[in-house]
Design an enzyme around this catalytic site. Structure first.
Site, PDB file in Angstrom:
ATOM      1  N   HIS A  33      45.555  73.067  74.480  1.00 57.59           N
ATOM      2  CA  HIS A  33      46.219  74.248  75.052  1.00 57.59           C
ATOM      3  C   HIS A  33      47.577  74.472  74.379  1.00 57.59           C
ATOM      4  CE1 HIS A  33      43.838  72.845  78.699  1.00 57.59           C
ATOM      5  NE2 HIS A  33      43.410  74.088  78.559  1.00 57.59           N
ATOM      6  N   ASP A 149      35.769  76.557  72.608  1.00 63.00           N
ATOM      7  CA  ASP A 149      34.866  77.355  73.440  1.00 63.00           C
ATOM      8  C   ASP A 149      34.336  78.486  72.556  1.00 63.00           C
ATOM      9  OD1 ASP A 149      35.276  76.132  76.226  1.00 63.00           O
ATOM     10  OD2 ASP A 149      37.294  76.348  75.425  1.00 63.00           O
ATOM     11  N   ARG A 186      38.401  68.515  81.412  1.00 62.64           N
ATOM     12  CA  ARG A 186      37.371  67.724  82.109  1.00 62.64           C
ATOM     13  C   ARG A 186      37.345  66.265  81.655  1.00 62.64           C
ATOM     14  NH1 ARG A 186      35.062  72.854  81.675  1.00 62.64           N
ATOM     15  NH2 ARG A 186      34.346  73.710  83.650  1.00 62.64           N
TER      16      ARG A 186
END
Ligand code: AMP
Length: 278
Positions: A33, A149, A186
């Site tokens: 991030h 992603d 996760r």
């Protein structure tokens, strides 16, 4: 660093800002991030991040319930990375009365029904919905997303074309742990044994890349299935080799471009990754 919890507060902070760089996240932040934040800062944009665990993109209730939340630590990391404003909306702020305006619901066609879309029904509709809402509130000139992603990035590009926002979409490389595991919020839920087993995803991708010039896609796929069958702690959901331009599966010899995409469970935790093969 400012914090806005409502759209009204966000508007006030942004009223005199031009050249906004935007990084939407679901929190539990890691170096992946932060690489997006750092790119926005590097480009001298007024950098805005959002933290919102978006309920409409979870097709699995347990995954939503157990999604890690660590807001205080996140705010500290964002500040250090040079983020200037954080949007921290409540569920009610974005979905008043649990509803959303139909203008935010888009049809992403094949992207919704193939690969990730096939295994996570409704997921990309939820992603598109929340990202479109964020684009409307934040009005960025540039928005940053991770290639980790992979399919999501294509969905965002399609969304952006559909709504004609003029926002520049930047796809940033996947940040990995030293052993290759793609960083993910996760990963925090993995116990030490599972954490060790989770390296199989990247191992499968790198072995696929080594085989790419010699073997057919079918042969590579069988090799990856074998790798997972031999490992008790992981369960392969899919491993596909696709043309990244149209998401069509490749079966024979690999041609340029070819992308490997993978999803696997380690215990009850679902991990995804991808790698350019050719
Ligand atoms: P998330 O909080 O999982 O919704 O992710 C927020 C943004 O960070 C998305 O654009 C992700 O693709 C990106 N991201 C997540 N993990 C990584 C990573 N390991 N490397 C680069 N970007 C990432």
């Amino acid at each position: 660093m400012e914090i806005a919890r409502t759209k009204i507060a966000l508007n006030e902070f942004l009223s005199d800002k031009q050249h906004i760089g935007f990084v939407p996240t679901m929190g539990a932040l890691h170096e992946g991030h932060l690489s997006l934040i750092q790119e926005s800062v590097k480009r001298k944009l007024f950098t805005v991040a959002s933290i919102f665990v978006n309920p409409t993109q979870f097709n699995n209730a347990a995954d939503f319930e157990k999604y890690p939340i660590d807001t205080e630590a996140d705010l500290d990391k964002l500040k250090r990375a040079g983020c200037e404003l954080v949007f921290l909306p409540s569920k009610e702020e974005l979905y008043p009365n649990g509803k959303t305006h139909s203008k935010y619901l888009h049809d992403f066609g094949k992207l919704e029904t193939t690969i990730e879309g096939a295994y996570r029904p409704g997921h990309f509709t939820g992603v598109g919905q929340v990202v479109h809402m964020f684009f409307d509130c934040v009005k960025p000139s540039t928005a940053f997303f991770g290639q980790k992603d992979f399919q999501q990035l294509q969905v965002i590009r399609l969304l952006n074309d559909k709504i004609g926002s003029g926002i520049e979409i930047v796809g940033m490389p996947t940040v990995r742990e030293n052993d290759g595991l793609a960083m993910s919020s996760r990963n925090r839920r993995l116990n030490p044994e599972q954490r060790q087993a989770s390296t199989l995803l990247y191992k499968a991708l790198t072995e696929a890349k080594e085989m790419a010039s010699l073997e057919t896609a079918m042969h590579i796929k069988n090799h990856v299935k074998d790798l997972f069958q031999k490992n008790d702690l992981t369960e392969l959901e899919y491993f596909e080799i696709i043309n990244p331009n149209d998401f069509e599966p490749i079966e024979g010899n690999l041609t340029h471009p070819s992308q490997a995409v993978i999803a696997a469970y380690v215990g009850e935790i679902r991990l995804i990754d991808n790698l350019e093969l050719v």
